[in-house]
Design a protein around this motif. Sequence first.
Motif, short mmCIF file in Angstrom:
data_model
loop_
_atom_site.label_atom_id
_atom_site.label_comp_id
_atom_site.label_asym_id
_atom_site.label_seq_id
_atom_site.Cartn_x
_atom_site.Cartn_y
_atom_site.Cartn_z
N ILE A 160 0.84 -1.21 0.00
CA ILE A 160 0.00 0.00 0.00
C ILE A 160 0.87 1.26 0.00
N GLY A 161 2.01 1.17 0.71
CA GLY A 161 2.95 2.30 0.69
C GLY A 161 3.49 2.54 -0.72
N LEU A 162 3.85 1.47 -1.42
CA LEU A 162 4.32 1.60 -2.81
C LEU A 162 3.22 2.12 -3.72
N MET A 163 2.00 1.68 -3.48
CA MET A 163 0.87 2.15 -4.28
C MET A 163 0.66 3.66 -4.08
N TYR A 164 0.79 4.11 -2.83
CA TYR A 164 0.63 5.54 -2.54
C TYR A 164 1.71 6.36 -3.26
N ILE A 165 2.96 5.89 -3.18
CA ILE A 165 4.06 6.60 -3.84
C ILE A 165 3.86 6.59 -5.36
N SER A 166 3.45 5.44 -5.91
CA SER A 166 3.26 5.32 -7.36
C SER A 166 2.14 6.23 -7.86
N HIS A 167 1.09 6.38 -7.05
CA HIS A 167 -0.03 7.19 -7.51
C HIS A 167 0.27 8.69 -7.40
N LYS A 168 1.23 9.06 -6.54
CA LYS A 168 1.61 10.47 -6.43
C LYS A 168 2.52 10.91 -7.58
N LEU A 169 3.21 9.96 -8.20
CA LEU A 169 4.11 10.29 -9.31
C LEU A 169 3.29 10.47 -10.60
#
Length: 386
Positions: free
Chosen positions: A59-68
């Motif tokens: 979920i942390g990676l998903m959050y970072i990916s969606h902010k980029l």
Amino acid sequence: MERILSKTKGDRWIWLIVILLSVVSLLAVYSSTGTLAYKQGKATEAILMKHLFMMIGGIGLMYISHKLDYRYYAGISKMLMIITIPLLLYTLVFGAHINNASRWIAIPGTGLSFQTSDMAKLALITYLARLLSRKQENIKDVKQSFVPIMGSVCIVFVLIAWANMSTALMLFGVSILLLIIGRISVKQIAVVCLAGGLLTMMVMFLGPRRHLYITRIHTFMHPEAVSSDKKFQGDHAKIAIASGGIFGKGPGNSTERNYLPEAFSDEIYAIIIEEYGLLGGVFLMGIYLFLLYRCIKIVTKAPKAFGALLAAGLSFSLTIQAFANMAVAVGLGPVTGVPLPLVSMGGTSILFTSVAFGIILSVSRHIDENEQKNKKVVVGQILEVA
């Protein structure tokens, strides 16, 4: 809660889908890992906590990916392809053998393993979206467009298929769908399909796992002609589904989890139906169908070809994998070893699936921001006129 929601952008329904799948995963993994915990001499809660930490990391990676900004993934895809192909080659030669297959690279000193095909799926889909979007002006040109596109698909397909045929075939199918959406001609798509078919036959009859592939297909096509040990997994998955009935036995009451060798991974859908019944199985299927519906809406609204192709490819990959896993569990296909996205217990599968969700949400976030800007422009024009 409002503070958290203000920092998460993109399609709210997809965020809800991720939460629902995560809850289902925690319940199903906790219920299905009792035998695994006993064999490893661990508490079931310890395995559950490890799975929980992996999901939190995802979920942390998903959050970072969606902010980029999703447009950055065009450049990232090129680097991923440069890294992925040598990694796949390395895996075939030096990969760790787990379940009689060289699909993993062991990470020294950690006790963890890395499945390179998960990275390859993400790399090829994003790279194809980049190529197709950039070559739209001369998409019919064989030398400039078709050859590099076909080359990238076939190279990755062969390198994955040598150790993991099911994943390779699903990725090949997603690639064909992207070629259709990307306006590649029917003749060229037919050539790609022919090449894929020839490569599949070559791997099936010449590859190191040829006996396994032939046995699985024969077992599926002629179950009455094979011994019970060869169809053990499929039979117990069917028993789990049949004993679940309409409403299921209830959470934690599965009995087939003690027999199914991959109850927490490949056959987790059978365990879910056994415990939550036909209603639970249909509900989970509906979640993936709703995910596809929301992603199609994103594709239709995307202002640029790259965003549309990116969202389409990743959403097709997730849903095709989900339905392939469910089809195997209910006896509609041969055993594949493909996990259920964001539900099955796993390491790299969860992480790269989460990144895929994040990229889809990044495209959705960009659409929402453009719509808000357009509304502000329209409101400003109205005020000026007034």
